[in-house]
Design a protein around this motif. Structure first.
Motif, short mmCIF file in Angstrom:
data_model
loop_
_atom_site.label_atom_id
_atom_site.label_comp_id
_atom_site.label_asym_id
_atom_site.label_seq_id
_atom_site.Cartn_x
_atom_site.Cartn_y
_atom_site.Cartn_z
N SER A 148 36.74 50.70 66.63
CA SER A 148 37.16 51.69 68.08
C SER A 148 35.78 52.24 68.38
O SER A 148 34.87 51.91 67.33
CB SER A 148 38.25 52.61 68.09
N PRO A 149 34.67 52.86 69.55
CA PRO A 149 33.32 53.33 69.29
C PRO A 149 33.39 54.29 68.34
O PRO A 149 32.59 54.70 67.34
CB PRO A 149 33.61 53.64 70.75
N GLU A 150 34.96 55.24 68.20
CA GLU A 150 34.64 56.45 67.26
C GLU A 150 34.69 55.81 65.76
O GLU A 150 34.02 56.00 65.05
CB GLU A 150 36.30 57.29 67.49
N GLU A 151 35.49 54.16 65.52
CA GLU A 151 35.21 54.02 64.23
C GLU A 151 34.19 53.31 63.49
O GLU A 151 33.59 53.88 62.63
CB GLU A 151 36.66 53.16 63.89
N SER A 152 33.49 52.93 64.62
CA SER A 152 32.60 51.85 64.50
C SER A 152 31.03 53.27 63.95
O SER A 152 30.37 52.80 63.43
CB SER A 152 32.10 51.62 65.69
N ALA A 153 30.95 54.31 64.19
CA ALA A 153 30.39 55.39 64.86
C ALA A 153 30.57 55.68 63.13
O ALA A 153 29.72 56.25 62.77
CB ALA A 153 30.48 56.06 65.26
N PHE A 154 31.90 56.34 62.92
CA PHE A 154 32.05 56.93 61.51
C PHE A 154 31.56 55.82 60.61
O PHE A 154 30.77 56.69 59.37
CB PHE A 154 33.68 57.01 61.12
N PHE A 155 31.92 55.15 60.08
CA PHE A 155 31.72 53.17 59.34
C PHE A 155 30.25 53.13 59.66
O PHE A 155 29.92 53.09 58.32
CB PHE A 155 32.53 52.45 59.82
N SER A 156 29.72 52.61 61.05
CA SER A 156 28.34 53.05 60.29
C SER A 156 27.54 54.20 59.54
O SER A 156 26.35 53.95 58.38
CB SER A 156 27.40 53.35 61.67
N LYS A 157 27.61 55.69 59.82
CA LYS A 157 26.87 56.48 59.44
C LYS A 157 27.61 57.04 57.72
O LYS A 157 26.65 56.67 56.81
CB LYS A 157 28.11 57.71 60.24
N LEU A 158 29.15 55.85 57.11
CA LEU A 158 29.27 56.22 56.20
C LEU A 158 28.28 54.68 55.07
O LEU A 158 27.83 55.04 53.97
CB LEU A 158 30.72 56.18 56.33
N PHE A 159 28.88 54.08 55.63
CA PHE A 159 27.68 52.86 55.07
C PHE A 159 25.75 53.28 54.90
O PHE A 159 25.61 52.86 53.89
CB PHE A 159 28.15 51.28 55.22
#
Length: 444
Positions: free
Chosen positions: A342-353
């Motif tokens: 989801s857009p929220e998951e993409s944003a979360f994992f982008s920030k994390l990595f």
């Protein structure tokens, strides 16, 4: 050192050994809980010590993939309590060796001759014993030789062993089933290659020749006529393993010189050969007081696919991380972000990595890096702990990250750990395209 007269090779025998170990560990927890009731101040150190002893003793008898996993775990200082790390580190070169009769039986099977018929001298007691095989000292025509002999049944038991190790990996690393399934496939393939001494002989000769120009490193000569699928003969190299070398109290200049040799060796392999000695534990390096280092054991080699190389190392140039569009495209290619997010998951994992790359890639952002900086490694370990506790990672319905990253990440983590142990400061050489233009300006 106590010798083994046999190794469990059948699935039933090996599974039984795993079950016995589980029972022992359960007993240790029960004993610990009783002591805790009697004395609430009882710490977990004794529990860790007992568990480490039982796990190591059991897996040492099994050899092969099971023991190799403990070797890999011992390299990761951030994941295990000290008792486990210190005990598991013994699997790098101090596991219980095979007995003389088993050694002779292996030679008879593959050469139709005993060691005494092939060499002028052959020491029946092993000099080193690790997870896949053990090393004996020999002599032929005045030349000192090292003869590596593979344990019986290692290659045949890899698949079954990894299935039994899987629950341990899930528990210790906080991974989900999909992560483990993907990475276990990669581990299976590398371990299968490690049991092929014909392939190791070929790679040893090729990589040694290609890296011979690197200052302060040296390699053994290999002898095909005295080698086969389960036996490998090479020159005996003089030198000390890390722990013994550091006990000689080498100067900072010598530490830095060996550290630079380590960095240059890995830098050249990865960026020029596109394949790398992916087993950087202390047992594979022999260090000398003059600042030179012998490199052995080319069994675990990771060939780096071009698509993975181009994208993975593009992220090491921090300019890439400043370009959100380019960064996210690479994250998708490397499977950090997947189509179902989801857009929220993409944003979360982008920030994390992105955070992860900035932290783990920090040495690449410097002209020189002091690996004696324990505060840096403390940050890395704390971040690793944070990742293990993230529900988003543990409960992810997909595996994240290319399987090719497993051994490349392991290689760099092992290299960083070796350099930290050496307390070395090194010049961070890298290809021009990996040098950040932004950081270049800061160095001028």
């Amino acid at each position: 050192m106590k010798e083994q007269n046999s190794i469990p090779t059948s699935k039933v025998a090996r599974a039984t050994q795993f079950v016995k170990t589980g029972v022992k560990i359960g007993g240790n927890y029960l004993k610990h809980n009783v002591k805790k009731i009697i004395d609430p101040a009882t710490s977990r150190e004794e529990l860790h010590q007992d568990n480490a002893e039982d796990i190591y003793e059991s897996l040492s008898e099994l050899k092969g993939s099971a023991l190799k996993v403990t070797q890999m775990l011992s390299m990761d200082k951030g994941l295990l309590p000290r008792a486990y790390r210190e005990k598991f580190a013994m699997s790098q070169y101090s596991a219980p060796p095979l007995s003389g009769p088993l050694v002779v039986k292996t030679f008879k099977k593959h050469f139709k001759k005993s060691p005494s018929e092939l060499y002028d001298k052959f020491e029946m007691s092993a000099s080193n014993a690790a997870s896949i095989g053990q090393v004996h000292k020999a002599e032929l025509h005045g030349k000192q030789l090292a003869v590596k002999i593979q344990y019986p049944g290692v290659s045949e038991s890899i698949g079954a062993d990894l299935k039994m190790v899987k629950p341990i990996a899930i528990a210790m690393f906080g991974l989900n089933d999909k992560d483990v399934d993907r990475y276990m496939g990669e581990v299976h393939d590398r371990l299968l290659e490690e049991t092929n001494y014909v392939l190791e002989l070929q790679r040893s000769v090729e990589i040694s020749k290609a890296c011979a120009h690197i200052p302060n490193v040296f390699f053994p000569k290999y002898y095909p006529e005295l080698s086969c699928d389960k036996i490998l003969t090479m020159d005996w190299l003089e030198g000390l393993h890390m722990k013994e070398f550091l006990a000689t109290n080498p100067s900072q200049e010598i530490r830095n010189q060996i550290g630079q040799a380590l960095w240059d060796f890995y830098d050249y392999q990865i960026h020029n050969l596109r394949q790398v000695h992916a087993d950087p534990h202390p047992g594979n390096f022999l260090m000398r007081g003059d600042g030179t280092m012998g490199i052995i054991d080319f069994g675990c080699i990771k060939v780096i696919p071009d698509l993975f190389y181009d994208n993975y190392f593009a992220l090491i140039n921090f300019d890439t991380l400043e370009d959100e569009s380019k960064m996210n495209e690479i994250f998708k290619t490397l499977e950090f972000i997947v189509a179902s997010d989801s857009p929220e998951e993409s944003a979360f994992f982008s920030k994390l990595f992105k955070e992860m790359i900035y932290l783990l890639g920090r040495p690449f952002g410097e002209e020189t890096f002091d690996f004696a900086d324990d505060s840096y490694f403390e940050q890395v370990y704390l971040y690793a702990e944070k990742l293990q506790k993230l529900d988003e990672l543990r409960n992810s319905k997909v595996a994240r990250g290319s399987q090719h990253g497993l051994y490349i990440n392991r290689t760099y983590f092992g290299l960083y750990s070796l350099l930290n142990e050496l307390r070395a400061e090194v010049s961070i050489t890298k290809p021009d395209w990996l040098k950040s233009q932004k950081l270049k300006g800061a160095f001028v």
